[in-house]
Motif scaffolding. Structure first.
Motif, short mmCIF file in Angstrom:
data_model
loop_
_atom_site.label_atom_id
_atom_site.label_comp_id
_atom_site.label_asym_id
_atom_site.label_seq_id
_atom_site.Cartn_x
_atom_site.Cartn_y
_atom_site.Cartn_z
N LEU A 107 3.96 35.74 33.13
CA LEU A 107 4.21 35.31 31.80
C LEU A 107 3.22 36.59 31.07
O LEU A 107 3.49 37.20 30.08
N ALA A 126 4.90 39.79 31.32
CA ALA A 126 6.06 39.92 30.29
C ALA A 126 5.52 40.14 28.95
O ALA A 126 6.12 40.86 28.09
N ALA A 127 4.41 39.50 28.49
CA ALA A 127 3.81 39.60 27.08
C ALA A 127 3.60 40.72 27.01
O ALA A 127 3.58 41.59 25.82
N ALA A 157 11.65 39.73 27.82
CA ALA A 157 12.43 38.59 27.88
C ALA A 157 12.97 38.03 28.96
O ALA A 157 12.78 36.82 29.57
N ASN A 158 13.86 38.97 29.74
CA ASN A 158 14.26 38.59 30.97
C ASN A 158 13.27 38.06 31.96
O ASN A 158 13.21 36.94 32.62
N THR A 188 10.13 36.73 31.32
CA THR A 188 9.83 35.46 30.98
C THR A 188 10.92 34.36 31.22
O THR A 188 10.48 33.19 31.91
N PHE A 189 12.22 34.44 31.10
CA PHE A 189 13.17 33.45 31.39
C PHE A 189 13.00 33.37 32.93
O PHE A 189 12.97 32.14 33.49
N PHE A 234 9.69 31.35 34.11
CA PHE A 234 10.12 29.76 33.71
C PHE A 234 11.02 29.12 34.50
O PHE A 234 10.96 28.01 34.63
N ALA A 235 12.09 29.92 34.87
CA ALA A 235 12.95 29.10 35.74
C ALA A 235 12.29 29.09 37.16
O ALA A 235 12.66 27.88 37.72
N VAL A 246 7.44 24.60 33.38
CA VAL A 246 6.28 23.99 32.81
C VAL A 246 6.45 22.38 33.01
O VAL A 246 5.69 21.73 33.30
N ARG A 247 7.90 21.93 32.49
CA ARG A 247 8.14 20.67 33.10
C ARG A 247 9.43 20.67 33.75
O ARG A 247 10.15 21.51 33.72
N SER A 275 14.88 25.48 38.06
CA SER A 275 16.50 25.33 37.70
C SER A 275 16.92 26.85 37.76
O SER A 275 16.07 27.89 37.54
N ASP A 281 19.10 28.03 35.43
CA ASP A 281 19.52 28.46 34.25
C ASP A 281 18.74 29.93 33.74
O ASP A 281 19.53 30.78 33.36
N GLY A 282 17.58 30.00 33.95
CA GLY A 282 16.93 31.19 33.66
C GLY A 282 17.55 32.62 34.22
O GLY A 282 17.68 33.45 33.74
N ILE A 323 20.67 33.25 32.85
CA ILE A 323 20.46 34.08 31.52
C ILE A 323 20.36 35.50 31.65
O ILE A 323 20.69 36.26 31.09
#
Lengths: 104, 490
Positions: A8, A11-12, A42-43, A45-46, A49-50, A54-55, A59, A61-62, A65
């Motif tokens: 993260l 990415a930031a 942004a990619n 980050t996705f 997180f995938a 965090v919770r 998955s 999904d990221g 995307i």
């Protein structure tokens, strides 16, 4: 152990660099590259997180995307570069500051 | 995710628009003749069919499509119908404009239809991923359209600015979506509403709002608007001001209300005051900068910024759950009224535009001087549209402002309503100045006589009559907007 924060933060940083590039650089191609940098941030980050949610459980999904974003960015780049070429043909320059046919 | 038959049937308008775009693009390749009169006809028929398929679904109950990626609800149907009307009017304006300049090409209409398909998808998108893809499908064809007439520096420069800022805003939106995904583990709007909040979600919402702010041309994200609107070919400007605005505002409302307007943890993010501040800035800056413009096209560009401010008032009112339906109705009515009015007004600009390209000011007020003597009907229609933009009764623009202001007052935003009224008084000056030129100034020496085009005239007269009719009897449209204000899961 490398976890979500590492990705993260990278990415930031990438996003910040891209943002800075858009605001500071004057060459249209460099500005465009900076925008691509933001999209990739942004990619990332996705994806982070995938993989490290965090919770909930990890998955896909990221990941899915990210593919959509890559495809969309390619389409955008093809039209965008054509627009840049059209601007270059009419002005002989792609410096953002020299585009001033349209003013108040 | 499974695509069942009824779901595919529900997106029939998008399929029609995409199919029409493919037909037009291929016809340009395979029919090599010089006769291109059929192209606007095809585009017009397709947009009418898409409108009809939206209207046919109007009474359907709201439901989710494609496993929650999209929705078939009042918002999507009313917004889609509005976009189709805007598209039809753009085709009429474009047919006349392109014929006069001998620039008729199939790709012009193909790109318009593709972009409209993106708008219709955006109107019904209930997942941040689909919102992003739909925004791009809407925007990328408009980047290309902005540079459609490649003669001269203006179109290239306008497209250039539009592309860079559009891509920039998309990147902001996407990063916001990524942060929301991280905070909640969800990309669907309802999933975000049901999941938790936290600082990550607030940051995500800020980026989403900034990205959407660029699309709707809200101050301080409006810098591109006057340049792009002025530099793009006038029919393209028409399309940007009616279609992009409608789709982006509905998407903004849907995201804010569905994901951040519920009772869950995400609903506690107070976005109302932020939107209020944006609305005040947008109304003030848009109206003040429009005052000094001599170019009517640039004036209308700033006026479009000002109207975005009034629409933001409706969005801010929707933050209050008790008046949400009323505010949504006001927003939809205003969007429909603005679509009719702005399409007609830009049609008038297209009609009177100076064609000798070297001139510094193709859209100067002088071009409008004395139109009432040469073409009384066109002058009367233009005056009617300008009065509607200013919000003078009896016109659609007046009723739209009334509904938005009523929602704002009911939501307890009285200061915001006062600012809206004051800034629209400022607006009277620059709209009425054009009317004065139309009726009370003699034609200028250097004036070019406009070429007669039945398509542009038809668009001008039809919008003027519609604006007047809606202003006198707003019942039908406001009933439709009330029905449209029913969000799926909102």
């Amino acid at each position: 152990m490398i976890g979500a924060p590492h990705f993260l933060v990278v990415a930031a940083l990438l996003f910040g660099l891209g943002l800075l590039g858009v605001l500071v650089r004057r060459n249209a191609l460099v500005v465009f590259m900076s925008i691509e940098l933001m999209l990739n941030a942004a990619n990332l980050t996705f994806l982070a997180f995938a993989r490290f949610p965090v919770r909930g459980r990890p998955s896909l999904d990221g990941h899915a995307i990210a593919f959509f974003v890559v495809a969309v960015a390619a389409a955008e780049a093809s039209v965008g570069l054509a627009v840049v070429i059209a601007a270059f043909r009419s002005r002989g320059s792609i410096n953002v500051d020299e585009l001033r046919a349209l003013r108040n | 995710m499974n695509a069942s038959g009824p779901d595919v049937l529900a997106i029939l308008p998008e399929l029609l628009l995409t199919g029409g775009a493919l037909v037009l693009a291929l016809s340009e390749v395979f029919l090599r003749g010089e006769r291109r009169g059929y192209q606007p006809v095809v585009a017009g028929v397709v947009s009418a069919l898409a409108f009809a398929s939206f209207a046919a679904n109007a009474s359907e109950p709201a439901r989710a499509l494609f496993g929650g990626f999209a929705a078939q609800d009042g918002l999507a149907i009313f917004g889609g119908a509005t976009v189709c009307v805007g598209l039809f009017l753009t085709v009429l304006v474009g047919a006349g404009f392109l014929r006069v300049r001998a620039a008729e090409r199939g790709e012009f209409y193909a790109l318009l239809l593709l972009s409209a398909a993106g708008m219709c998808l955006l109107l019904r998108a209930t997942d941040l991923l689909l919102v992003f893809v739909a925004i791009e499908l809407m925007s990328v064809p408009t980047y290309a359209l902005a540079t459609y007439l490649r003669t001269g520096q203006r179109p290239a420069e306008a497209a250039f600015k539009y592309f860079l800022l559009g891509a920039f805003s998309s990147a902001l939106f996407l990063y916001g979506a990524a942060l929301c995904y991280g905070a909640t583990g969800q990309t669907s709007l309802r999933g975000i509403a049901a999941a938790g909040g936290g600082p990550l979600l607030v940051a995500g919402l800020a980026f989403l709002l900034a990205g959407l702010g660029f699309k709707v041309a809200a101050v301080p994200f409006h810098m591109w608007t006057p340049d792009v609107y002025e530099g793009s070919p006038t029919p393209v400007t028409t399309f940007m001001s009616v279609g992009v605005k409608t789709a982006a505002f509905v998407a903004m409302l849907r995201i804010l209300v569905t994901a951040f307007g519920g009772t869950g943890l995400a609903g506690t993010v107070a976005w109302g005051p932020v939107v209020q501040a944006l609305a005040v800035l947008t109304m003030a800056i848009g109206n003040l900068f429009a005052l000094t413009q001599r170019s009517v096209k640039r004036m209308l560009a700033y006026s479009s910024v000002a109207h975005a401010g009034y629409l933001l008032v409706a969005v801010a009112a929707a933050a209050n759950g008790a008046v949400r339906a009323e505010a949504t109705q006001g927003l939809l009515f205003y969007l429909a009224a603005y679509t009719l009015t702005a399409a007609g007004a830009f049609g008038a600009v297209a009609m009177l535009e100076r064609r000798s390209g070297a001139s510094a000011q193709p859209w100067d007020l002088d071009q409008f001087a004395g139109l009432a003597r040469r073409r009384p009907w066109a002058a009367a229609a233009t005056a009617m549209l300008l009065l509607s933009l200013a919000g003078i009764p009896p016109s659609a623009g007046f009723v739209g402002k009334l509904l938005v202001l009523r929602a704002a007052v009911d939501a307890g935003l009285v200061p915001l309503a006062v600012v809206a009224v004051l800034t629209s008084v400022v607006g009277l000056y620059y709209y009425l100045r054009v009317v004065v030129y139309l009726y009370m100034q003699p034609p200028a020496e250097a004036q070019e006589i406009p070429v007669h085009s039945w398509a542009t005239d038809a668009a001008l007269l039809a919008t003027a009559v519609a604006v007047l009719a809606v202003g006198i009897g707003p019942g039908l449209l406001s009933d439709a907007a009330t029905a449209g204000a029913k969000l799926f899961g909102g």
